[in-house]
Design an enzyme around this catalytic site. Structure first.
Site, PDB file in Angstrom:
ATOM      1  N   TRP A 172       0.894  -0.987  -0.077  1.00 50.44           N
ATOM      2  CA  TRP A 172       0.018   0.010   0.105  1.00 50.44           C
ATOM      3  C   TRP A 172       0.829   1.486  -0.019  1.00 50.44           C
ATOM      4  O   TRP A 172       0.269   2.409   0.065  1.00 50.44           O
ATOM      5  CB  TRP A 172      -1.007   0.150   1.199  1.00 50.44           C
ATOM      6  CG  TRP A 172      -0.348   0.294   2.440  1.00 50.44           C
ATOM      7  CD1 TRP A 172       0.984  -0.129   3.010  1.00 50.44           C
ATOM      8  CD2 TRP A 172      -0.669   1.132   3.610  1.00 50.44           C
ATOM      9  NE1 TRP A 172       1.165   0.345   4.059  1.00 50.44           N
ATOM     10  CE2 TRP A 172       0.245   1.203   4.611  1.00 50.44           C
ATOM     11  CE3 TRP A 172      -2.012   1.790   3.834  1.00 50.44           C
ATOM     12  CZ2 TRP A 172      -0.100   1.790   5.831  1.00 50.44           C
ATOM     13  CZ3 TRP A 172      -2.157   2.619   5.094  1.00 50.44           C
ATOM     14  CH2 TRP A 172      -1.110   2.486   6.010  1.00 50.44           C
ATOM     15  N   ASP A 173       2.247   0.981  -0.075  1.00 52.04           N
ATOM     16  CA  ASP A 173       3.137   2.121   0.146  1.00 52.04           C
ATOM     17  C   ASP A 173       2.820   3.350  -0.953  1.00 52.04           C
ATOM     18  O   ASP A 173       3.279   4.648  -0.930  1.00 52.04           O
ATOM     19  CB  ASP A 173       4.561   1.969   0.011  1.00 52.04           C
ATOM     20  CG  ASP A 173       4.816   0.817   0.936  1.00 52.04           C
ATOM     21  OD1 ASP A 173       5.600   1.047   2.139  1.00 52.04           O
ATOM     22  OD2 ASP A 173       4.312  -0.328   0.955  1.00 52.04           O
ATOM     23  N   GLU A 233      -1.035  -3.615  11.933  1.00 54.26           N
ATOM     24  CA  GLU A 233      -0.320  -4.799  11.678  1.00 54.26           C
ATOM     25  C   GLU A 233      -0.133  -5.612  13.168  1.00 54.26           C
ATOM     26  O   GLU A 233       0.075  -6.995  13.005  1.00 54.26           O
ATOM     27  CB  GLU A 233       0.887  -4.789  10.815  1.00 54.26           C
ATOM     28  CG  GLU A 233       0.631  -4.402   9.637  1.00 54.26           C
ATOM     29  CD  GLU A 233       1.830  -4.551   8.761  1.00 54.26           C
ATOM     30  OE1 GLU A 233       1.678  -4.657   7.452  1.00 54.26           O
ATOM     31  OE2 GLU A 233       2.894  -4.338   9.143  1.00 54.26           O
ATOM     32  N   LYS A 253       1.905  -0.729  15.974  1.00 56.62           N
ATOM     33  CA  LYS A 253       3.150  -0.665  15.251  1.00 56.62           C
ATOM     34  C   LYS A 253       3.243   0.814  14.718  1.00 56.62           C
ATOM     35  O   LYS A 253       4.373   1.355  14.560  1.00 56.62           O
ATOM     36  CB  LYS A 253       3.216  -1.563  14.141  1.00 56.62           C
ATOM     37  CG  LYS A 253       4.323  -1.867  13.333  1.00 56.62           C
ATOM     38  CD  LYS A 253       4.245  -2.935  12.401  1.00 56.62           C
ATOM     39  CE  LYS A 253       5.336  -2.943  11.432  1.00 56.62           C
ATOM     40  NZ  LYS A 253       5.257  -3.899  10.378  1.00 56.62           N
ATOM     41  N   GLN A 254       2.194   1.356  14.021  1.00 52.48           N
ATOM     42  CA  GLN A 254       2.272   2.454  13.169  1.00 52.48           C
ATOM     43  C   GLN A 254       0.629   3.013  13.199  1.00 52.48           C
ATOM     44  O   GLN A 254      -0.293   2.383  13.787  1.00 52.48           O
ATOM     45  CB  GLN A 254       2.522   2.034  11.775  1.00 52.48           C
ATOM     46  CG  GLN A 254       1.687   1.111  10.896  1.00 52.48           C
ATOM     47  CD  GLN A 254       2.271   0.751   9.757  1.00 52.48           C
ATOM     48  OE1 GLN A 254       2.834   1.622   8.931  1.00 52.48           O
ATOM     49  NE2 GLN A 254       2.230  -0.466   9.335  1.00 52.48           N
TER      50      GLN A 254
END
Length: 838
Positions: free
Chosen positions: A366-367, A505, A625-626
């Protein structure tokens, strides 16, 4: 890393310089000194060293994948990898009958390695003394041509400082290559190449042809190596050898003390995937036959880079920010090497780790969500090409949805050659040494990211032909998928999406269970947004195009009516005082003891691995995580989110963003390089010093390898582009809404002035922003009027026009925002009560 001025170039702003040889840093430098052109890339490895514990030469073709099967823990697991192709770099020498030069076997007297960003060159200059006391200087230049994507070259000047004798240069093409650049993958099958042909052509040319053993891609390399003294070719003695997987040649001549000779190695690279060729081997030989010497290759290559920098540079006028400017240019450089004009006619996506190494196996995630904004506002043709990569995989996405019991198109979390799901079934936790089930394929939000990218591309370019031919069909089929995965809960009169994972994630399922999570807030809000935009797309299409598209995909009016209903009734869970729950049940998880784990482990970025090694799991805790919920604030403005939440029937007041930012930032480990990008963005308005601090940490992600060993396996293109975009869009306050290009600059105190050049709807705009003014100058081109705006002040801009806005001071901005917030609160009072049962 040192950014001092280069004596040769005098441009400290454009040179990434390393002033000492540090073997433990070699992998990082190889990744950061990779040279590429969007067709292929080669790591900045030493020419004298094969792959070992210090060095890892790697050459990768954009879209060059192959599949192999490995038995792991009783399971046969197939993985598709980006293939490490034959190494064209090998070049070394010996004096008389001495040992062949190896960087690690000599006494290094001086060393300097520099990446010249402006010209797209790598330099490596060293003086060394061998075991017999002979001192030699090696001065190397290297390029992978941005002008001709099939050519690369080395030019090495060898100076005999205190000796005379016979020098023998060894040059080779090496196919004895495996994929071994990522330690945790080394237990997997890794021999992707079979050698088809090795021989020498004429006196000075080597030729190699290999084939990948599953995808059957043929790769051909032809290399010519010549020696020069005083710019005249030397009459040399040559001896060639053909080994099992290598062809090489030894070239000998006499050298006197104080003399310098230049060794030039020019290489042509073709594959069976190339267009407009008969056969890869023939074309490699032909390209090499027409290639010039190194300096003749350098001139058009440097010109191509000049043109790229004219369009893509970011200039920070404050002298104090030279290092920041250099790091940004390093990241722009690598982004433009990963995707270029040479990518536009290739069937290749944009991998999360570039074409710089083997991490993530070269897959596309998805970057793009973080990368496309920079490309779309600079070189929109590249975004268009990369979106077509997704379009060509629409049939596979439809099959995936159908097989999972859904309608429409379900794109994979990891994509490679065909668009099937490439997420691994098992992954290795290097902390525990255990192979574990992998659930990341449940990140269905990738589909929302693709739809978002399509919409943003159209907003920036007004490219109707793309929408008619490709974009609309993809977006509608993604909307179909979201409508089919949503289930109706009559008890709360809401639609729900179950069994998914969010961007975080860490959370793969509920504690002690399997099967994903329910009602991930980010996923549900994005699904509602996609369903709304699908209706907008249908309205944008000319009647005949819309009718034909609906007929082709079988879309009926009752289906779009259901989309409208779902887009207004998707469930978004809340808890506490207006906190958007990351997913259903998040509030019942335990708080995590951050201080204890930081004291115990120090670096806890990869908390998931630490907890699993302790036989625990992040699924039990409020940890991230983010950014997950906060990705909503990354993608949308407060005004857009207010309307979206109002559409869903949920409150979204003035304090919703800062309240949620504070809550989730305190519970985030930043285990992804994307994390600090997103968090810096969402803090940009409320806490500029904190935003700038996170920006600087994000800027160091790859330069200093802050994750401790991941960058040598491949750069993080999403984090690189996202960091650039923090300057380009976030701090300049750029949004594209309702056919208007909005600006609302809010520069951090450390940032004095920013200059960028943007493309918006066929106009080229030079933007200059400081703390007092915004200046927009449109270049004289043939293009239609556009509308730009700064805080409600609108201007129609024709090509050649220049407009300047005085920026509000911070106290004026606060008053302006408070007035806007009160007006918004008054207008949405009725939507602030949660529906019954929520």
């Amino acid at each position: 890393m040192k950014s001092n001025a280069s004596a040769a170039h005098g441009m400290s702003d454009w040179m990434l310089v390393y002033d000492a040889y540090e073997p433990e840093q070699e992998g990082l430098r190889e990744a950061l000194c990779t040279l590429g052109n969007g067709y292929f890339a080669s790591r900045g490895a030493a020419t004298d060293s094969p792959a070992d514990d210090v060095h890892y030469p790697g050459t990768y073709l954009a879209g060059g994948y192959n599949r192999l099967t490995t038995e792991i823990a009783g399971h046969k697991v197939e993985n598709e990898d980006l293939v490490n192709l034959p190494n064209w770099l090998p070049l070394t020498f010996k004096i008389d009958d001495g040992e062949w030069f190896r960087l690690d076997d000599v006494e290094i007297l001086s060393y300097r390695q520099a990446l010249d960003l402006k010209a797209g060159l790598m330099h490596r200059d060293l003086r060394f003394r061998d075991s017999l006391g002979r001192t030699t200087r090696w001065s190397e230049r290297r390029l992978v041509s941005m002008a001709d994507p099939h050519l690369a070259g080395l030019a090495v000047e060898l100076a005999a400082e205190n000796w005379s004798g016979r020098i023998t240069v060894r040059t080779a093409l090496d196919a004895a290559i495996t994929n071994s650049g990522v330690e945790r993958y080394r237990g997997l099958a890794s021999r992707h190449l079979e050698t088809l042909e090795l021989h020498h052509l004429g006196a000075d040319t080597l030729f190699l042809r290999v084939r990948t053993n599953q995808s059957l891609i043929q790769v051909a390399q032809a290399a010519c190596t010549r020696l020069y003294r005083d710019d005249v070719e030397i009459d040399t003695e040559r001896h060639s050898d053909v080994l099992k997987d290598q062809v090489r040649q030894d070239i000998a001549c006499a050298v006197q003390k104080g003399e310098r000779i230049v060794v030039e190695k020019i290489v042509a690279f073709h594959t069976s995937l190339d267009q407009a060729i008969s056969e890869a081997g023939l074309e490699a030989k032909r390209s090499l036959a027409h290639a010039d010497r190194f300096d003749e290759l350098l001139a058009p290559h440097a010109l191509a880079w000049k043109h790229l920098w004219d369009d893509c540079d970011i200039a920070l006028e404050d002298h104090a920010e030279r290092e920041t400017e250099l790091k940004l240019r390093v990241y722009i450089f690598h982004l433009l090497q990963t995707v270029s004009v040479h990518t536009t006619e290739r069937d290749a996506g944009l991998p999360a780790r570039g074409w710089h190494g083997e991490a993530y196996r070269g897959h596309i995630f998805w970057d793009e969500l973080f990368i496309f904004p920079f490309l779309t506002l600079r070189m929109p043709i590249l975004t268009r090409a990369l979106l077509r990569y997704r379009f060509r995989r629409l049939p596979e996405a439809r099959r995936a949805a159908r097989e999972a019991g859904y309608a429409g198109a379900m794109y994979p979390w990891q994509s490679g050659s065909t668009g099937r799901e490439e997420s691994q079934r098992l992954h290795l936790n290097p902390q525990s040494g255990r192979w574990l089930p992998d659930s990341t394929h449940r990140q269905r939000h990738i589909n929302a990211a693709i739809a978002y990218n399509i919409w943003q591309y159209h907003q920036a370019t007004d490219d109707h032909e793309f929408l008619y031919a490709y974009g609309a069909e993809m977006l509608l089929e993604i909307a179909r998928f979201w409508a089919s995965i949503a289930t109706y809960n009559a008890a709360i009169d809401r639609y729900e999406i179950k069994g998914v994972m969010g961007p975080d994630e860490y959370h793969t399922a509920y504690p002690g269970q399997e099967g994903g999570l329910d009602n991930n807030a980010y996923t549900n809000v994005m699904a509602a947004w996609v369903l709304s935009r699908a209706g907008d797309v249908l309205d944008l299409l000319p009647r005949i195009h819309g009718r034909r598209l609906c007929e082709r995909v079988g879309l009926r009016p009752e289906e779009t009516e259901r989309w409208r209903d779902i887009s207004r009734k998707l469930r978004v869970p809340f808890h506490g005082a207006g906190i958007i729950s990351q997913f259903e049940g998040y509030d019942s998880l335990d708080e995590f003891d951050w201080k204890a784990y930081e004291a115990k482990y120090g670096d806890i970025q990869r908390l998931d691995r630490i907890l699993e090694a302790e036989d625990d799991t992040p699924n039990r805790y409020k940890v991230s995580k983010q950014a997950d919920v906060l990705m909503l604030f990354y993608l949308f403005s407060a005004d857009e989110l207010s309307l979206l939440f109002e559409q869903l029937g949920y409150p979204f007041d003035h304090d919703t963003i800062p309240r949620n930012v504070d809550y989730y930032l305190a519970r985030t480990s930043h285990g992804s390089t994307l994390s600090r990008v997103a968090h810096s963005w969402v803090l940009a308005r409320s806490d500029r010093p904190a935003s700038w601090h996170l920006f600087q940490r994000a800027l160091d992600s790859d330069i200093t390898d802050i994750q401790g060993g991941t960058t040598p396996e491949g750069i993080h293109v999403g984090a690189m582009a996202g960091t650039i975009d923090l300057i380009q869009r976030c701090y300049l306050g750029i949004e594209m809404r309702a056919n208007i290009l909005h600006f609302d600059p809010a520069l951090p105190a450390d940032l004095g002035c920013v200059k960028v050049r943007l493309r918006y709807r066929r106009q080229m705009l030079d933007i200059e922003v400081d703390h007092d003014r915004l200046r927009i100058s449109s270049r004289a081109l043939t293009a239609a009027l556009i509308t730009v705006a700064y805080r409600g002040r609108f201007r129609d801009v024709a090509p050649g026009d220049t407009y300047e806005f005085r920026l509000l001071k911070p106290e004026e901005r606060d008053r302006d925002e408070n007035r806007s917030a009160r007006a918004s609160d008054d207008a949405t009072t009725e939507s602030k009560t949660l529906p019954h049962g929520e």
